[in-house]
Design a protein around this motif. Structure first.
Motif, PDB file in Angstrom:
ATOM      1  N   HIS A  83      -4.481  -2.329 144.511  1.00  0.00           N
ATOM      2  CA  HIS A  83      -4.176  -2.291 143.067  1.00  0.00           C
ATOM      3  C   HIS A  83      -4.110  -0.837 142.621  1.00  0.00           C
ATOM      4  O   HIS A  83      -5.139  -0.184 142.454  1.00  0.00           O
ATOM      5  CB  HIS A  83      -5.268  -3.048 142.298  1.00  0.00           C
ATOM      6  CG  HIS A  83      -5.048  -3.134 140.813  1.00  0.00           C
ATOM      7  ND1 HIS A  83      -5.216  -4.305 140.087  1.00  0.00           N
ATOM      8  CD2 HIS A  83      -4.696  -2.192 139.895  1.00  0.00           C
ATOM      9  CE1 HIS A  83      -4.965  -4.075 138.815  1.00  0.00           C
ATOM     10  NE2 HIS A  83      -4.655  -2.787 138.654  1.00  0.00           N
ATOM     11  N   ILE A 115      -1.234   3.307 127.413  1.00  0.00           N
ATOM     12  CA  ILE A 115      -0.079   2.994 128.253  1.00  0.00           C
ATOM     13  C   ILE A 115       1.210   3.513 127.614  1.00  0.00           C
ATOM     14  O   ILE A 115       2.099   4.030 128.300  1.00  0.00           O
ATOM     15  CB  ILE A 115      -0.031   1.467 128.502  1.00  0.00           C
ATOM     16  CG1 ILE A 115      -1.241   1.054 129.369  1.00  0.00           C
ATOM     17  CG2 ILE A 115       1.268   1.047 129.164  1.00  0.00           C
ATOM     18  CD1 ILE A 115      -1.534  -0.436 129.408  1.00  0.00           C
ATOM     19  N   TYR A 155       4.846   1.711 133.528  1.00  0.00           N
ATOM     20  CA  TYR A 155       4.867   2.825 132.574  1.00  0.00           C
ATOM     21  C   TYR A 155       6.308   3.082 132.123  1.00  0.00           C
ATOM     22  O   TYR A 155       6.625   4.169 131.667  1.00  0.00           O
ATOM     23  CB  TYR A 155       4.251   4.087 133.194  1.00  0.00           C
ATOM     24  CG  TYR A 155       2.756   3.979 133.410  1.00  0.00           C
ATOM     25  CD1 TYR A 155       1.921   3.590 132.363  1.00  0.00           C
ATOM     26  CD2 TYR A 155       2.192   4.241 134.645  1.00  0.00           C
ATOM     27  CE1 TYR A 155       0.549   3.457 132.550  1.00  0.00           C
ATOM     28  CE2 TYR A 155       0.819   4.126 134.845  1.00  0.00           C
ATOM     29  CZ  TYR A 155       0.007   3.731 133.788  1.00  0.00           C
ATOM     30  OH  TYR A 155      -1.345   3.612 133.987  1.00  0.00           O
ATOM     31  N   HIS A 188       3.106  -4.678 130.745  1.00  0.00           N
ATOM     32  CA  HIS A 188       1.888  -3.865 130.843  1.00  0.00           C
ATOM     33  C   HIS A 188       1.387  -3.486 129.456  1.00  0.00           C
ATOM     34  O   HIS A 188       0.194  -3.425 129.204  1.00  0.00           O
ATOM     35  CB  HIS A 188       2.206  -2.613 131.677  1.00  0.00           C
ATOM     36  CG  HIS A 188       0.998  -1.850 132.129  1.00  0.00           C
ATOM     37  ND1 HIS A 188       1.079  -0.562 132.597  1.00  0.00           N
ATOM     38  CD2 HIS A 188      -0.309  -2.183 132.204  1.00  0.00           C
ATOM     39  CE1 HIS A 188      -0.130  -0.145 132.933  1.00  0.00           C
ATOM     40  NE2 HIS A 188      -0.994  -1.099 132.702  1.00  0.00           N
ATOM     41  N   HIS A 253      -3.401  -8.758 136.110  1.00  0.00           N
ATOM     42  CA  HIS A 253      -4.548  -8.150 135.428  1.00  0.00           C
ATOM     43  C   HIS A 253      -5.180  -9.220 134.536  1.00  0.00           C
ATOM     44  O   HIS A 253      -4.493  -9.801 133.689  1.00  0.00           O
ATOM     45  CB  HIS A 253      -4.088  -7.013 134.504  1.00  0.00           C
ATOM     46  CG  HIS A 253      -3.702  -5.760 135.209  1.00  0.00           C
ATOM     47  ND1 HIS A 253      -2.557  -5.641 135.934  1.00  0.00           N
ATOM     48  CD2 HIS A 253      -4.322  -4.555 135.273  1.00  0.00           C
ATOM     49  CE1 HIS A 253      -2.483  -4.401 136.420  1.00  0.00           C
ATOM     50  NE2 HIS A 253      -3.542  -3.721 136.039  1.00  0.00           N
ATOM     51  N   ASN A 329      -4.914   5.128 138.220  1.00  0.00           N
ATOM     52  CA  ASN A 329      -3.983   5.276 137.087  1.00  0.00           C
ATOM     53  C   ASN A 329      -4.534   6.340 136.141  1.00  0.00           C
ATOM     54  O   ASN A 329      -5.726   6.662 136.195  1.00  0.00           O
ATOM     55  CB  ASN A 329      -3.795   3.920 136.373  1.00  0.00           C
ATOM     56  CG  ASN A 329      -4.962   3.564 135.465  1.00  0.00           C
ATOM     57  OD1 ASN A 329      -5.104   4.104 134.374  1.00  0.00           O
ATOM     58  ND2 ASN A 329      -5.839   2.674 135.922  1.00  0.00           N
ATOM     59  N   GLY A 331      -5.098   6.319 132.947  1.00  0.00           N
ATOM     60  CA  GLY A 331      -5.818   5.923 131.738  1.00  0.00           C
ATOM     61  C   GLY A 331      -7.212   5.382 131.966  1.00  0.00           C
ATOM     62  O   GLY A 331      -8.117   5.609 131.156  1.00  0.00           O
TER      63      GLY A 331
END
Ligand code: NIG
Ligand code: FE
Length: 416
Positions: A83, A115, A155, A188, A253, A329, A331
């Motif tokens: 992931h 995001i 993204y 996302h 998710h 990622n 964030g």
């Protein structure tokens, strides 16, 4: 071409009997090793392994093309990181500071940060720039012991931008020695212009993005951020159905912010994994029993956002498998270090070293559909492994957190 790794202090996580596709419940504590071992590689695959005495007896100490002396060192299968959001344009340390000052992840997202902030930077970046950054990050992950990785889009949030990300991932797949799987995560975040009528964005994902992604054969999996403040269970069901129709297996998710129904909808659509799981009740654990869905915990995200810890021990004790991945990622988890995930598995989630190793290799391999060829040291599997620095035991790997214990990495039998 043959390569021999000899005098290995301990060869860790071997499979001698029937090869398992995943380890669940009590099996998670089972892990075989061979002390004073050899490992023979041929044409990129594991050809044989066993005690040094056996190699000496059967080979008459014949020399092979390449020999590596691993005296004092252990050998492990490389991590599988099932992931990640590894292709992104910008780091987000300003939001990190906002969070320290008291804003929550959801509040930042509501203001158009999070995001959407990454989506803006991604739209401005060229395919080549994104590719170059991706290559560099893959190199870093590999040096820390990762040999297989899943990478999501997400993204982009416009058709063109999502396709751009997926094309970058395809190029990485074609040119990297790591085994890579791609995951389409158009759902996302909800772009600003769709706020208040997000079903129109869901329609765009279903009617425009998914068919284009499928036409170009760009994704192995389909993902949705199914959670409070993001996509609903109904949105998720619609998107997963469309993805399945186009040949993509769900991998989603779920349950990061709330007990959102994400686990149930993932199981209903036979997701290969449901990931995050910070918010888990008994019903979620029950619902995962007897299914093909791998519950996947992301310790880096819970650490970085100070979220409640997923009940890993309860899940294992209920007989479930558990996988743990980095969630790399900008964030919520700006690190691809799977050695750190291994340590967190033990320290924060109370898995034993054996369980933690199964969670970060075999079970993550399952969660990206490669456990038939990766995730353990087994005859016929890809020769993806690392040699440690001189260390005392395999328990030292999770124990010594924050230090890179990997000295040499081999992927497909070739030293990197
Ligand atoms: O897995 N939770 C959703 N997606 C990512 C975070 C993405 C971001 O904040 O950039 C995650 O944590
Ligand atoms: Fe994620």
């Amino acid at each position: 071409m043959q390569t021999l790794i000899k005098n290995i202090k301990e060869l860790v996580q071997v499979e001698t009997g029937r090869q398992k596709l995943r380890a669940q419940g009590k099996e998670m504590a089972q892990m075989e090793t061979v002390k004073d071992a050899y490992l023979l590689v041929e044409d990129g695959k594991i050809k044989a392994f066993g005690p040094m005495s056996e190699w000496k007896a059967k080979s008459g100490e014949r020399r092979v093309e390449k020999e590596v002396d691993a005296t004092g060192r252990l050998v492990f299968p490389t991590f599988c990181d099932s992931h990640t959001h590894l292709v992104y344009a910008n780091s987000r340390e300003h939001e990190f500071v906002d969070k320290i000052r008291g804003l929550s992840y959801e509040e930042i997202a509501k203001r158009g940060g999070g995001i959407l902030n990454s989506a803006k930077a991604t739209a401005a970046a060229s395919e080549q720039e994104l590719y170059d950054m991706g290559r560099q990050r893959l190199e870093e992950a590999m040096r820390l012991g990762t040999g297989a990785i899943e990478i999501k889009s997400g993204y982009g949030l416009t058709t063109e931008s999502e396709l751009k990300l997926l094309r970058v991932i395809r190029r990485l797949k074609e040119n990297s020695p790591l085994t890579i799987k791609s995951n389409f995560l158009g759902a996302h975040g909800i772009p600003m212009e769709y706020r208040g009528h997000q079903e129109d964005y869901v329609d765009l994902v279903i009617n425009e993005m998914i068919p284009r992604v499928a036409d170009e054969g760009l994704a192995d999996f389909i993902d949705v951020f199914c959670d409070q403040g993001f996509f609903t269970v109904d949105d998720t069901a619609r998107i997963l159905e469309a993805g399945i129709k186009h040949g993509m297996r769900p991998k989603i998710h779920a349950n990061e912010m709330a007990v959102s129904g994400g686990v149930q909808v993932g199981v209903k659509y036979n997701a290969i994994s449901v990931d995050h799981l910070e918010q888990m009740g008994d019903a979620e654990i029950e619902c995962l029993k007897g299914t093909d869905t791998m519950p996947t915990i992301l310790p880096g995200c819970a650490f970085f956002l100070n979220l409640p810890l997923s009940p890993a021990r309860r899940m294992v004790e209920a007989g479930l498998p558990v996988a743990m991945a980095s969630d790399y990622n900008p964030g919520t988890s700006p690190s691809c270090n799977m050695q750190l995930i291994l340590s967190m598995a033990c320290i924060r989630y109370r898995l034993t070293p054996e369980e933690a190793l199964n969670a970060t290799t075999l079970n993550t391999a399952y969660a990206m559909d490669v456990s038939h060829e990766l995730g353990t040291i087994a005859v016929g599997k890809k020769a993806n492994f690392y040699i440690t620095k001189p260390i005392a035991s395999y328990e030292y790997m999770p124990y010594s957190y924050g230090e890179n214990k990997v000295e040499r990495v081999f992927l497909n039998g070739v030293e990197m």
